[in-house]
Design a protein around this motif. Structure first.
Motif, PDB file in Angstrom:
ATOM      1  N   GLU A 103       4.678  13.237  14.258  1.00  0.00           N
ATOM      2  CA  GLU A 103       4.604  14.465  15.067  1.00  0.00           C
ATOM      3  C   GLU A 103       4.531  14.173  16.558  1.00  0.00           C
ATOM      4  OE1 GLU A 103       0.281  14.031  13.625  1.00  0.00           O
ATOM      5  OE2 GLU A 103       2.232  13.118  13.302  1.00  0.00           O
ATOM      6  N   PHE A 105       8.001  14.672  17.843  1.00  0.00           N
ATOM      7  CA  PHE A 105       8.695  15.831  17.282  1.00  0.00           C
ATOM      8  C   PHE A 105       9.648  16.467  18.293  1.00  0.00           C
ATOM      9  CE2 PHE A 105       8.240  20.388  15.485  1.00  0.00           C
ATOM     10  CZ  PHE A 105       9.385  20.240  14.715  1.00  0.00           C
ATOM     11  N   CYS A 131       9.040  18.741  10.611  1.00  0.00           N
ATOM     12  CA  CYS A 131       8.150  17.618  10.892  1.00  0.00           C
ATOM     13  C   CYS A 131       7.167  17.464   9.744  1.00  0.00           C
ATOM     14  CB  CYS A 131       7.396  17.880  12.196  1.00  0.00           C
ATOM     15  SG  CYS A 131       6.279  16.547  12.710  1.00  0.00           S
TER      16      CYS A 131
END
Length: 324
Positions: free
Chosen positions: A213, A216, A227
């Motif tokens: 993340e 992302f 994600c």
């Protein structure tokens, strides 16, 4: 067609173990209820990496698949990790035929339970023989699953996957052409690598899922649509904000949300233990246990101290309040 739920935060659901280190069904239901109340999670991935996927027995995979599919039937899509039983001990790999048979049987079982998709890790359990290459191993393993499991299939390249089992631009393109294979999650912050993979699959009916993340936003620019990472379970509303602002053309807003995501990762020392304790505090009791493993690949989590729990709780709630 790539399912609509492959957008935003897909929760890598953690696993509830009881004091005897056995799968705790009620604790798992409580954890799922706690996650669902956020209203931000697009799908629930059980037997995930952070859910200790290598610690599961064959029968326990079936138990968590049945439980999650039943409990979330009217709540949200469930995707199930269905690779065969293996503890990631490279010195004790399973029989490759048994491993493949288990992978297929678990995928078919998940379909029978009502799962929306299945997830398979790169087949590090299988070693090439008879002059075959590692690319041959990947293609043959996933072809067999594609032919036998009639659900959307997602591939997963976990952290520390051995280089020879990592997808290349060529193998990614070949895998993306399999009709039931709908996407891949790659756990890395190497944006150059993920951009190359996104270029290889561009124009195909195949999704790239950011596996970290903290990158992302960069992966959204490259073509990612979803994600899976600890933030998707701990702070899914902020993951949503990254993508919503990106889609709206709000560059600075997306960067600010991404910085919140990154900061929470930087400040969290023991995310699984934290969330179990936090869910319990909020009225959703989850045992705080972790299952130890004999595999040399196993790394025990860092202990969660009271001081760190209190400090991270303050930080998390302050950040989450910005996106309420």
């Amino acid at each position: 067609m790539v399912p609509k739920y492959v957008r935003g935060p897909i929760s890598n659901v953690f696993t509830a173990w009881n004091a005897d280190k056995q799968f705790d069904e009620q604790g798992q239901r409580n954890l799922l209820d706690f996650l669902a109340q956020s209203g931000c999670i697009s799908a629930y991935f059980v037997r995930s990496g952070m859910g200790q996927m290598y610690a599961f027995s064959f029968d326990e995979v079936k138990r968590i698949a049945a439980l999650a599919c039943d409990h979330l039937r009217n709540v949200g899509p469930v995707i199930v990790g269905c690779a065969g039983e293996w503890d990631r001990n490279y010195d004790k790999r399973p029989d490759p035929k048994v491993f493949l048979a288990q992978s297929i049987e678990l995928g078919q079982y998940a379909a029978d339970q009502g799962a929306a998709g299945v997830v398979y890790t790169m087949p590090e359990a299988i070693v090439p023989t008879d002059g075959k290459t590692y690319a041959d191993v990947l293609v043959e393993y996933f072809e067999a699953i594609n032919n036998a499991v009639k659900l959307p299939i997602f591939l997963y390249q976990p952290p520390k996957t051995k280089p020879e089992y990592c997808v290349t631009m060529d193998t990614a393109a070949r895998l993306a052409d399999m009709p039931n294979v709908m996407g891949i999650k790659i756990s890395t912050d190497d944006v150059r690598y993920t951009l190359n993979i996104c270029c290889a699959i561009a124009g195909k009916d195949f999704a790239f899922i950011a596996g970290s993340e903290t990158s992302f936003l960069a992966n959204l620019y490259a073509g990612a649509t979803a994600c899976i990472g600890q933030g998707c379970t701990i702070n899914p509303a902020i993951i949503c904000a990254v993508q919503d602002r990106f889609d709206a053309g709000d560059r600075q807003g997306a960067i600010a949300a991404q910085r919140s995501v990154n900061m929470l990762c930087e400040e969290s020392e023991s995310p699984v233990a934290f969330l179990k304790r936090y869910a319990t505090e909020k009225g959703f009791p989850v045992p705080l246990e972790h299952r130890e493993m004999a595999s040399p690949a196993y790394e025990p989590p860092r202990p969660l101290t009271d001081a760190h729990y209190a400090a991270f709780k303050r930080i998390l709630e302050a950040e989450m309040a910005k996106y309420a």
